[in-house]
Structure formats: structure tokens, C-alpha cells
Design a protein around this motif. Structure first.
Motif: not given
Lengths: 200, 151
Positions: A189, A185-186, A192-193
Motif C-alpha cells: 500500500h 503489509i505497507m 498510504l506511506v
């Protein structure tokens, strides 16, 4: 009478009838659990066609073995075990068949066309792709535990009864599955990391 | 010791749903409640899992339940027929073979007389197993041939 009690009583009546050989009760039981069986099969196999076959096999086994359901565990726990065993047996048979088919395919170089490939809506296709993307990297066991606990809301104790496994083992598989899925999922994105001292 | 974002991120990857949502009293939950960045990550992870749950729910079997029940009924009756065949087939075959042998012994024309010689008037078992065991051994005129009947 509460809604839940009424549901339980209906289920008990269906089970009693099915055990006594009443076809209508058996069919009622199937209608009630059909999609659930398919869902379990899908989470376990990760493949829609295979899940259909597992569901079909489960119905036959359910009819054959309903007499042996003694009510010591919840019906869903017992039914899940029937589904798992059907999935494991079909998987073994399929692996054997696939090895043979691969041999034939290599010889003839013909590409088989799945008649169901074009069926279903675009939404279905998206959902199917999503399931495959997330679940393909997990082992069968991780897939089924993740689905049962995180997506269907069974507790780890319930799942440990369903899978005849120690709760601590269930949790260990669950953590590994969560990690794999959440990293996936990350990955979509990256913003966000950024900034975390952590690499995916 | 207060939790920092790096530790929180590592823990978010295998945390329970409540902690991802910042619910509860655990260190992680408290951190998620207080840190907007980790809160966003927690929300994204929950959203991703919800998407997967929806996708799995959306995928229903191609085969309608009534059709599946019909197929299951057909398969069950095929299995029953097969089981009945294996239960009675060998007994029927053995009975048929011994019937033919007895008929031949009682005056019919033995088909293989030229090879095995004339059959005795009455076929008696050479060995008969005790009750409960289902095997008999018959002797033929041809000393090299015995008939073993499992029934």
C-alpha cells in the motif's frame, strides 16, 4: 455451571483418563487439540508438510509423556512445549536428511515431485502463499511469538511461560516480528506511506 | 509534546492492536483517533494481520484426525516392539550362546573343536561380578581366548 467450567472439567477428565492409560480419553484429548497442534507447528515451521510431520510426532510424544503432565502449568502450555520439542527434533533430522538429499540430487539432477503439490483448493493455495510471504522472513522464534500473541491472542506472560522465556524477551521478539510483517503489509500500500518522512 | 505523523508511523509498526485501532489513552492511540491518515494506516495494518490470521486458520492438516490417530497407534506399537527387542534381545542372545556352550561342554560335538581343542566337562566362570553387576568371564582351552558374557 458455566460453559467455561464445563469445558475445563471435560478437559480435566480427558487428561486424567489419558494419564491412567485409557485409550478413549487419549483419543478424545487428541481430537480436541489436533488442529491446534497443527496450527502451532505450522506457525513454527512455516511449511505445511513439515507441520504435518511435527503434528504426527507430537501425538506419539503426547501418548508417551502424558503421565508426566503434573498440572502445574496449563495443559495448553505443556502441550505447546511438547509440540516445540517435536518440531525442533524433526527440524534437526530434516536438515541432516536435506543435506544428504541435496547431495544425491546434485548427482542425479532429478527434480523430486511433491505428491501433495496439486492437492487443495485455490483458496488453500492463496492462504498458503500468504502465510509463506509474511512469515518466511521471520526467524522461527519471531514466527511463533507473533502467531501466539498477535494472531491467537495469548498474553506475553502466557507465552513467556510456554517458551520458558522472560516476558521482556518475548516482547522484544514480538516487536521485531511486528515490524517486519507490518512493513511487508505497507509495501503493498505505497499510497498510504507517501508523505510520511519514513522509508520502508 | 503532541505526536506528529512521522513519529506515529514509526510507532504504528510495533504497536499493540488496541493502539492501531485508536483505543486507549496512549499518545499514539489519541493521535490515531484524531488523524485520518494514521487511522487509515492503523486499519490497514490490522486488516493485513487479520488476513494472515484467517489464512493460518484456513490451513488445516491434510491428514484427518482419525487417520493421524491410526498412524500414531502404529508408530507407538513399532516403538514398543523395538524397545522390547532391545530389552530382551541381548539377554536372549547371551542365554542362547551360553546354552550352546554348555550343551557342547556336556557332550555335544564342539563345532570348533579342531581350532580350540576339547572343552572342559563343566564350564565355570573365571570371574563372576558381585550381585547386581551383570558380567561373567569364562576361560577356554585356548589360552588366548576368554569369553566375556554381559547379561
Amino acid at each position: 455451571m458455566s460453559e467455561l467450567t464445563r469445558i475445563d472439567e471435560t478437559l480435566s477428565a480427558l487428561i486424567r483418563g489419558a494419564k491412567a492409560g485409557e485409550e478413549a480419553a487419549f483419543e478424545g484429548l487428541v481430537r480436541r487439540h489436533y488442529e491446534q497442534i497443527y496450527r502451532w507447528a505450522l506457525a513454527r515451521t512455516g511449511d505445511r508438510d513439515e507441520a504435518e510431520d511435527v503434528t504426527q510426532e507430537t501425538l506419539v510424544r503426547l501418548h508417551r509423556h502424558i503421565g508426566s503432565f503434573d498440572g502445574r502449568s496449563a495443559f495448553s502450555t505443556w502441550l505447546y512445549q511438547v509440540t516445540r520439542s517435536a518440531a525442533a527434533d524433526l527440524h534437526r533430522k530434516r536438515s541432516r536428511r536435506e543435506r544428504l538429499a541435496l547431495k544425491v540430487k546434485q548427482e542425479s539432477q532429478e527434480v523430486a515431485i511433491d505428491p501433495r503439490a496439486n492437492e487443495g483448493t485455490a483458496d488453500d493455495k492463496r492462504a498458503s502463499d500468504l502465510v509463506q510471504t509474511f512469515l518466511e522472513k521471520l526467524s522461527e522464534r519471531q514466527r511463533e511469538i507473533f502467531d501466539l500473541v498477535d494472531l491467537q491472542g495469548f498474553s506475553t506472560v502466557e507465552v513467556s511461560a510456554m517458551l520458558r522465556m522472560e516476558p521482556v524477551t518475548v516482547r522484544s521478539h514480538l516487536f521485531r516480528a511486528r515490524k517486519a510483517i507490518r512493513k511487508k503489509i505497507m509495501e503493498s500500500h505505497p499510497e498510504l506511506v507517501e508523505g510520511y518522512g519514513h522509508e520502508l | 509534546m503532541a505526536m506528529n505523523c512521522d513519529n506515529a508511523f514509526e510507532r504504528l509498526l510495533d504497536a499493540d492492536h488496541e493502539e492501531l485501532a485508536g483505543q486507549g489513552d496512549s499518545q499514539l492511540a489519541v493521535h490515531v483517533r484524531e488523524c485520518p491518515r494514521c487511522q487509515a494506516v492503523g486499519a490497514k495494518l490490522l486488516g493485513g494481520q487479520q488476513l494472515l490470521a484467517n489464512a493460518l486458520t484456513q490451513l488445516v492438516p491434510h491428514t484427518d484426525v482419525e487417520q493421524a490417530l491410526g498412524t500414531a497407534r502404529e508408530r507407538r506399537s513399532r516403538i514398543r516392539r523395538r524397545e522390547q527387542f532391545w530389552r530382551w534381545g541381548p539377554i536372549a542372545a547371551a542365554a542362547a550362546i551360553s546354552g550352546v556352550m554348555i550343551l557342547q561342554a556336556l557332550g555335544g560335538t564342539p563345532m570348533l573343536e579342531s581350532e580350540i581343542g576339547p572343552l572342559p566337562a563343566v564350564v565355570e566362570p573365571l570371574v563372576e561380578a558381585p550381585a547386581g553387576q551383570n558380567v561373567m568371564v569364562f576361560e577356554t582351552r585356548d589360552q588366548s581366548t576368554k569369553v566375556i558374557w554381559f547379561y
